[in-house]
Design an enzyme around this catalytic site. Structure first.
Site, PDB file in Angstrom:
ATOM      1  N   CYS A  21      11.681   1.738  39.994  1.00 38.27           N
ATOM      2  CA  CYS A  21      12.791   1.037  39.349  1.00 38.27           C
ATOM      3  C   CYS A  21      13.126  -0.182  40.205  1.00 38.27           C
ATOM      4  O   CYS A  21      12.288  -0.633  40.984  1.00 38.27           O
ATOM      5  CB  CYS A  21      14.000   1.951  39.139  1.00 38.27           C
ATOM      6  SG  CYS A  21      14.849   2.436  40.650  1.00 38.27           S
ATOM      7  N   GLN A  22      14.343  -0.699  40.095  1.00 34.54           N
ATOM      8  CA  GLN A  22      14.703  -1.892  40.854  1.00 34.54           C
ATOM      9  C   GLN A  22      14.886  -1.607  42.342  1.00 34.54           C
ATOM     10  O   GLN A  22      14.354  -2.300  43.184  1.00 34.54           O
ATOM     11  CB  GLN A  22      15.978  -2.529  40.273  1.00 34.54           C
ATOM     12  CG  GLN A  22      16.292  -3.895  40.829  1.00 34.54           C
ATOM     13  CD  GLN A  22      15.278  -4.954  40.428  1.00 34.54           C
ATOM     14  OE1 GLN A  22      14.481  -4.785  39.511  1.00 34.54           O
ATOM     15  NE2 GLN A  22      15.296  -6.062  41.141  1.00 34.54           N
TER      16      GLN A  22
END
Length: 98
Positions: free
Chosen positions: A63-64
């Site tokens: 993810c980020q």
């Protein structure tokens, strides 16, 4: 939950290993770039799209920053999938992007 570093993922890709990477960021985040070959399945859609995954495979989840991928890994492990969380997420990624 298994963990992997960004450097380890980058090294595996450089060595030509075939990796199954799931990017659980939203589509607008992925539009800024993703790891080559990664499949985008936003976290909110994971339960509806997990039929696209094969329990015989191992998946690296990204993810980020690492929070959503941790949640995704926990959920997928409960469903019987083999997953590894990539520490640091795309904020730590220095490799190629597509």
């Amino acid at each position: 939950m298994k963990q992997i570093t960004v450097a380890e993922v980058e090294q595996r890709l450089k060595e030509g290993q075939q990796l199954n990477i799931i990017d659980v960021r939203e589509a607008n985040e992925v539009a800024t770039g993703k790891i080559p070959g990664a499949v985008n399945i936003p976290l909110g859609l994971l339960e509806f799209r997990m039929h696209e995954l094969n329990k015989a495979n191992e998946y690296i989840v990204v993810c980020q920053a690492g929070g959503r991928s941790t949640l995704a890994c926990q959920y997928l492990e409960q469903q019987g999938f083999h997953v590894i969380n990539m520490n640091g997420g795309m904020l730590a990624w220095t490799g190629e992007m597509e």
